[in-house]
Write an enzyme that holds these catalytic residues in place. Structure first.
Site, PDB file in Angstrom:
ATOM      1  NE  ARG A   1      -3.852   3.200 -12.419  1.00 31.91           N
ATOM      2  CZ  ARG A   1      -3.256   3.819 -11.520  1.00 31.91           C
ATOM      3  NH1 ARG A   1      -1.786   3.616 -11.393  1.00 31.91           N
ATOM      4  NH2 ARG A   1      -3.930   4.601 -10.716  1.00 31.91           N
ATOM      5  CB  VAL A   2      -1.556  -2.072  -8.436  1.00 27.29           C
ATOM      6  CG1 VAL A   2      -2.742  -2.680  -7.883  1.00 27.29           C
ATOM      7  CG2 VAL A   2      -0.698  -2.992  -9.396  1.00 27.29           C
ATOM      8  CB  SER A   3       0.986   3.060  -8.390  1.00 26.65           C
ATOM      9  OG  SER A   3      -0.055   3.588  -8.363  1.00 26.65           O
ATOM     10  CB  SER A   4       4.631  -0.009  -7.847  1.00 27.34           C
ATOM     11  OG  SER A   4       4.199  -0.205  -6.487  1.00 27.34           O
TER      12      SER A   4
ATOM     13  CD  GLN B   1       0.437   0.369  -5.186  1.00 26.61           C
ATOM     14  OE1 GLN B   1      -0.027   0.520  -6.081  1.00 26.61           O
ATOM     15  NE2 GLN B   1       0.672   1.134  -4.419  1.00 26.61           N
TER      16      GLN B   1
END
Length: 197
Positions: free
Chosen positions: A8-11, A14
């Site tokens: 998972r990355v936040s945006s 990224q």
């Protein structure tokens, strides 16, 4: 038994390369690697939800670090229990060997793993709060310097006021005026209001 990985990355902007590189070393089949580009504030993430439906008792889930799983203290705790107790999967957090449910299955090991999970979950949420605070401070500082955010306003020609006057006097149809100004109907009426015309 199947082996899965979650990234998972936040945006969208990224880069997930660091996580992907660590996961690929484990030789997990590509179809079993799930990734979201979304905030970790909760677990309502499309790929994560698909992963939950796939995993079965005895499967193994790899995650690089606890903050990649999520950034909400209570939800991380609840999700951990849901995964390990309700579904019955093992979890291995790669950068924290104490968070590997395949090991330390005795009471002391479980207690230590729970403590570590609580501490890291707290740190993950604290960091999320700090990120939000820094963003807010940065936005405030930028606004104080006159920097504008959002989409730039639609340009209207210098003779906009006279075009509006002609439209009001029914000398020019709205459709023609909008085309001449290259703006939408909603922008047209918003500009009239903003300019006090």
């Amino acid at each position: 038994m199947q082996t899965y990985a979650y990234i998972r990355v936040s945006s969208l902007d990224q880069n997930e390369a660091r996580q992907l590189e660590a996961i690929q070393e484990l030789a997990i089949p590509q179809k079993n690697i799930y990734m979201d580009k979304q905030s970790g504030k909760d677990f309502h993430r499309q790929s994560y939800q698909k992963l939950l439906k796939k995993m079965q008792r005895g499967d193994l889930l790899y995650v690089l670090s606890i903050d990649r799983l999520g950034r909400n203290y209570k939800e991380i705790q609840n999700q951990w229990r849901y995964l390990t107790e309700d579904i019955g999967v093992d979890i291995c957090i790669l950068d924290m060997p104490l968070l590997d449910t395949r090991q330390y299955k005795d009471l002391l090991g479980t207690f230590i793993a729970d403590l570590v999970l609580q501490i890291l979950s707290f740190v993950a949420e604290s960091e999320r709060e700090n990120i939000k605070k820094r963003q807010s401070q940065g936005i405030s500082a930028a606004k104080a310097k006159g920097i504008r955010f959002g989409r730039p306003g639609a340009y209207v020609p210098k003779n906009f006021a006279s075009l509006v006057k002609r439209w009001r006097n029914r000398q020019i149809p709205l459709k023609v005026l909008l085309k001449a100004c290259s703006i939408s109907r909603s922008t047209f009426f918003r500009r009239i209001q903003e300019m006090g015309l």
